[in-house]
Motif scaffolding. Structure first.
Motif, mmCIF file in Angstrom:
data_model
loop_
_atom_site.group_PDB
_atom_site.id
_atom_site.type_symbol
_atom_site.label_atom_id
_atom_site.label_comp_id
_atom_site.label_asym_id
_atom_site.label_seq_id
_atom_site.Cartn_x
_atom_site.Cartn_y
_atom_site.Cartn_z
ATOM 1 N N ALA A 133 -38.568 60.301 -3.022
ATOM 2 C CA ALA A 133 -39.898 61.071 -2.693
ATOM 3 C C ALA A 133 -40.165 62.203 -3.515
ATOM 4 O O ALA A 133 -41.091 62.954 -3.435
ATOM 5 C CB ALA A 133 -40.014 61.471 -1.270
ATOM 6 N N GLY A 134 -39.222 62.354 -4.572
ATOM 7 C CA GLY A 134 -39.225 63.494 -5.232
ATOM 8 C C GLY A 134 -37.965 64.757 -5.193
ATOM 9 O O GLY A 134 -37.668 64.784 -3.914
ATOM 10 N N ASP A 135 -37.715 65.331 -6.154
ATOM 11 C CA ASP A 135 -36.914 66.319 -5.927
ATOM 12 C C ASP A 135 -36.814 67.515 -4.936
ATOM 13 O O ASP A 135 -35.971 67.898 -4.107
ATOM 14 C CB ASP A 135 -36.377 66.895 -7.349
ATOM 15 N N ARG A 136 -38.065 67.926 -5.007
ATOM 16 C CA ARG A 136 -38.480 68.970 -4.115
ATOM 17 C C ARG A 136 -38.346 68.533 -2.433
ATOM 18 O O ARG A 136 -37.918 69.169 -1.742
ATOM 19 C CB ARG A 136 -39.685 69.605 -4.363
ATOM 20 N N THR A 137 -38.827 67.270 -2.332
ATOM 21 C CA THR A 137 -39.033 66.714 -1.009
ATOM 22 C C THR A 137 -37.311 66.416 -0.877
ATOM 23 O O THR A 137 -36.881 66.701 0.506
ATOM 24 C CB THR A 137 -39.989 65.372 -0.880
ATOM 25 N N SER A 138 -36.602 65.913 -1.448
ATOM 26 C CA SER A 138 -35.272 65.558 -1.201
ATOM 27 C C SER A 138 -34.580 66.721 -1.129
ATOM 28 O O SER A 138 -33.508 66.902 -0.168
ATOM 29 C CB SER A 138 -34.807 64.924 -2.712
ATOM 30 N N LEU A 139 -34.912 67.960 -1.817
ATOM 31 C CA LEU A 139 -34.033 69.137 -1.452
ATOM 32 C C LEU A 139 -34.451 69.682 -0.090
ATOM 33 O O LEU A 139 -33.793 70.388 0.514
ATOM 34 C CB LEU A 139 -34.422 70.351 -2.412
ATOM 35 N N GLY A 140 -35.796 69.655 0.196
ATOM 36 C CA GLY A 140 -36.015 70.086 1.466
ATOM 37 C C GLY A 140 -35.492 69.128 2.787
ATOM 38 O O GLY A 140 -35.395 69.706 3.960
ATOM 39 N N PHE A 141 -35.295 68.079 2.477
ATOM 40 C CA PHE A 141 -34.577 67.058 3.427
ATOM 41 C C PHE A 141 -32.929 67.635 3.495
ATOM 42 O O PHE A 141 -32.653 67.532 4.792
ATOM 43 C CB PHE A 141 -34.410 65.804 2.769
ATOM 44 N N VAL A 142 -32.286 67.885 2.372
ATOM 45 C CA VAL A 142 -31.137 68.618 2.622
ATOM 46 C C VAL A 142 -31.110 69.651 3.499
ATOM 47 O O VAL A 142 -30.251 70.000 4.480
ATOM 48 C CB VAL A 142 -30.584 69.065 1.256
ATOM 49 N N ALA A 143 -32.233 70.647 3.372
ATOM 50 C CA ALA A 143 -32.252 71.985 4.103
ATOM 51 C C ALA A 143 -32.456 71.441 5.426
ATOM 52 O O ALA A 143 -32.031 72.332 6.559
ATOM 53 C CB ALA A 143 -33.336 72.867 3.579
ATOM 54 N N GLU A 144 -33.270 70.485 5.786
ATOM 55 C CA GLU A 144 -33.744 70.304 7.152
ATOM 56 C C GLU A 144 -32.280 69.543 7.858
ATOM 57 O O GLU A 144 -32.161 70.064 9.024
ATOM 58 C CB GLU A 144 -34.998 69.252 7.189
ATOM 59 N N THR A 145 -31.813 68.728 7.163
ATOM 60 C CA THR A 145 -30.536 68.062 7.773
ATOM 61 C C THR A 145 -29.646 69.080 8.054
ATOM 62 O O THR A 145 -29.142 69.190 9.289
ATOM 63 C CB THR A 145 -29.996 66.860 6.576
ATOM 64 N N GLU A 146 -29.465 70.009 7.323
ATOM 65 C CA GLU A 146 -28.412 71.005 7.264
ATOM 66 C C GLU A 146 -28.669 72.115 8.447
ATOM 67 O O GLU A 146 -27.686 72.341 9.378
ATOM 68 C CB GLU A 146 -28.183 71.953 6.213
ATOM 69 N N ARG A 147 -29.894 72.250 8.697
ATOM 70 C CA ARG A 147 -30.549 72.961 9.631
ATOM 71 C C ARG A 147 -30.348 72.245 11.181
ATOM 72 O O ARG A 147 -29.602 72.909 12.013
ATOM 73 C CB ARG A 147 -31.907 73.367 9.685
#
Ligand SMILES: [Fe+2]
Ligand SMILES: [Fe+2]
Length: 215
Positions: A133-147
């Motif tokens: 889905a693209g790097d920015r979405t992927s990093l957003g996914f990390v941020a949300e998972t960690e939250r």
């Protein structure tokens, strides 16, 4: 003249990932950092309390299997090499978490989740999709998972038997590491995920945690 190293084909990389997955699920994982439980004495002696603590730590262990798989799936499909590197770096911390949780479950005389291969495979696929889905979405996914993981670990700090210092110290160190992974992902440009996706992630996590407590 030097010959450039051949680029790994997708198939080679998938085989490499399959091998890593097998080792994560089947082999004993070795932590690079000392276990945060340190020399704090074992204080959980009541059999029911030990079973409950082991169930919670088994859930955390399953979560770390999933985290490991998500990061590697995302790294596989990441576009920017720097993003790929930071995902793999975070995955190394998850190996520590995995090893510490595994150790704690065994100290409590119990076993890790029988469904580890399922958690790994499913999470790897989700991670690879997030990467596509693209790097920015992927990093957003990390941020949300960690939250979500941090919230979940917070609930475990309340649910663990009151005197279980050894489990608590592991959970606290994990929380601190996840906090760092999340803020790094946000700082690297992670974008906020749409609400339905966040809800879906919560639901998937609930199924996994509910199942891993018992299985
Ligand atoms: Fe973790
Ligand atoms: Fe993490």
């Amino acid at each position: 003249m030097t010959t450039p190293l051949p680029r790994l084909s997708l198939l080679d990389r998938l085989i490499e990932e399959f091998d890593r997955g097998l080792r994560t699920v089947a082999a004993a994982n070795v932590a690079a950092r000392p276990n945060p439980a340190g020399a704090s004495p074992e204080s959980v002696t009541d059999p029911a309390a030990r079973r409950h603590a082991a169930g919670l730590m088994r859930v955390n262990h399953a979560g770390e299997i999933a985290a490991q798989a998500l990061y590697h799936g995302q790294a596989l499909t990441a576009r920017n090499p720097a993003v790929r590197r930071s995902l793999l770096e975070a995955a190394r911390d998850e190996t520590d978490h995995l090893a510490w949780c595994e150790q704690r479950v065994r100290e409590l005389g119990d076993r890790t989740s029988l469904l580890a291969p399922v958690w790994y495979t499913g999470s790897f696929a989700i991670g690879a999709l997030a990467g596509l889905a693209g790097d920015r979405t992927s990093l957003g996914f990390v941020a949300e998972t960690e939250r979500q993981v941090i919230e979940h670990l917070e609930s475990h700090l309340h649910e663990l038997p009151p005197g279980d210092e050894r489990s608590r110290r592991v959970v606290e160190q994990m929380q601190a590491d996840e906090e760092r992974h999340g803020s790094e992902a946000r700082a690297s440009g992670g974008r906020e995920l749409p609400r339905p996706v966040r809800e879906l992630m919560r639901r998937a996590a609930r199924i996994m945690t509910g199942t891993a407590y018992r299985l």
